[in-house]
Scaffold this motif. Sequence first.
Motif, PDB file in Angstrom:
ATOM      1  N   ARG A 167      90.122  46.675  24.357  1.00  0.00           N
ATOM      2  CA  ARG A 167      89.266  45.564  23.989  1.00  0.00           C
ATOM      3  C   ARG A 167      88.857  44.751  25.222  1.00  0.00           C
ATOM      4  NH1 ARG A 167      90.668  40.786  21.027  1.00  0.00           N
ATOM      5  NH2 ARG A 167      92.807  41.243  21.615  1.00  0.00           N
ATOM      6  N   ILE A 168      89.814  44.548  26.109  1.00  0.00           N
ATOM      7  CA  ILE A 168      89.525  43.794  27.328  1.00  0.00           C
ATOM      8  C   ILE A 168      88.598  44.609  28.223  1.00  0.00           C
ATOM      9  CG2 ILE A 168      90.552  42.894  29.453  1.00  0.00           C
ATOM     10  CD1 ILE A 168      93.086  42.383  27.588  1.00  0.00           C
ATOM     11  N   LYS A 228      86.358  46.756  27.312  1.00  0.00           N
ATOM     12  CA  LYS A 228      84.990  46.733  26.791  1.00  0.00           C
ATOM     13  C   LYS A 228      84.317  45.397  27.068  1.00  0.00           C
ATOM     14  CE  LYS A 228      86.717  48.723  23.016  1.00  0.00           C
ATOM     15  NZ  LYS A 228      86.883  49.170  21.610  1.00  0.00           N
ATOM     16  N   TYR A 229      85.037  44.330  26.818  1.00  0.00           N
ATOM     17  CA  TYR A 229      84.425  43.020  27.024  1.00  0.00           C
ATOM     18  C   TYR A 229      84.100  42.796  28.510  1.00  0.00           C
ATOM     19  CZ  TYR A 229      83.414  38.113  26.958  1.00  0.00           C
ATOM     20  OH  TYR A 229      82.780  36.917  27.119  1.00  0.00           O
ATOM     21  N   SER A 230      85.031  43.185  29.376  1.00  0.00           N
ATOM     22  CA  SER A 230      84.799  42.989  30.817  1.00  0.00           C
ATOM     23  C   SER A 230      83.606  43.810  31.282  1.00  0.00           C
ATOM     24  CB  SER A 230      86.045  43.408  31.611  1.00  0.00           C
ATOM     25  OG  SER A 230      87.187  42.751  31.117  1.00  0.00           O
TER      26      SER A 230
END
Lengths: 256, 256
Positions: free
Chosen positions: A201-202, A204-206
Amino acid sequence: MTMPFDKGTFLLVDYTIKVKDEDRVIETTDAEIAKKANIYDENEVYEPRLVILGEGWLLKSLEDELMKMNEGEEKEIELPPEKAFGKRSPDNIKVYPARELIRRRVRPIVGTRVEIDGRIGIIRSVGSGRVVIDFNHPLAGKTLLCKIKAVKKIEDEMEKIKALIHRRAPKVDINKFDVSRENDVVVIKLPPEIRDAEGGRIFKYSLFRDITKYISGVRVVRFIEEYEVERKEEKAEEKVPKKPAKAKEEEKQEQA
Amino acid sequence: MTMPFDKGTFLLVDYTIKVKDEDRVIETTDAEIAKKANIYDENEVYEPRLVILGEGWLLKSLEDELMKMNEGEEKEIELPPEKAFGKRSPDNIKVYPARELIRRRVRPIVGTRVEIDGRIGIIRSVGSGRVVIDFNHPLAGKTLLCKIKAVKKIEDEMEKIKALIHRRAPKVDINKFDVSRENDVVVIKLPPEIRDAEGGRIFKYSLFRDITKYISGVRVVRFIEEYEVERKEEKAEEKVPKKPAKAKEEEKQEQA
């Protein structure tokens, strides 16, 4: 002969940085040098590193040098403290009553690294109830010797996107990502290694932040994750998707 | 008048299950009944529940009754212990030396629920170094009164897929999922609520298992997660995607 680089250039860079007086390597992109210097880290990937010039991912003085270099060029640069981590400043050396440190749960032992009010320092001396803490950067006052090489400029947009992906997942073969762009949308199909990873999740967001910041005209990043039933012809054992630890429990769902 | 249901039927079911002698509700799909019975749980969603007949998601005897019912029909069924959680069996009552329990870190206090060798029991009595533990199911020996309603049969394939999704994410409006099918691939675009949730990975894997198991001819489930830069016309504060806690740290990446 290519022209020197502008701000915003995507550059793959190799470098080795030493403390001059101590001949001590503090950072390198070269595995062999890291091993010899006893700073080799298995979690690192040793290869030319992506730098977007002007972003401050390297020391500003190194970025400034890189902007004047040509593709493939290598340089040795000596950085005096003021171009590296600054001079040592007496203002960064503070004296505390031992009693106050103990109240703050800091043990006054010489050589200990401590954090006080968000600043990191090292205890230099302890005596007659007074403790001297040095908040200067460990590399302040040091002259650095930097060997730096502008390995390759990335010009192709798709290569730029892949370099941004690779930077966030250096251990996964970049060819396992399926990347395309449709107008203002970048579509990234993630390999199982990322799909099944804890920090997905991190990641993808980054990456969304990186791509929309550095690739012009991109407004949407669409991630695709696919699960597939193994075909009977294939060996089942090899193709079973890695099951997240908690999923097993989930399946034992019971009702009334 | 519809025909009774087959195994594999997707059925939305309302039910309330009571222990007959105690007039005590143990499970219900009705919020009002749950509140009156003091078993209301805010984490639950009270609504007709998806049951795929024959899958054992409900007690087998209830499923057997449902198969004989018609859409919209409601029934009250009395289940004797043998059709519910079994009779109480003296074989499930064991006596342990207190000393052995203490060695296993079980405190011998009457009424305590304990787990021993993977079985859950309740301590019935403690005396003269002997501890009696009852491993019968708490509902063994009880006659149940079940009010059950075959609310709606789901026939449309897309509705079936949505019911499977909703079952795994009952708190998220099902209309926020964008679902389509292309041959043997089901494509699900996830809303931000799922995209940003902690358990997203388990959700996706579980749903992949559900869909490929219960929807015929599906081999691949493709999940799409999209991040979008807010448009300037919109109020920035409202549109910023929820940032995972760790992402902030990630961004402060520093090098040399």
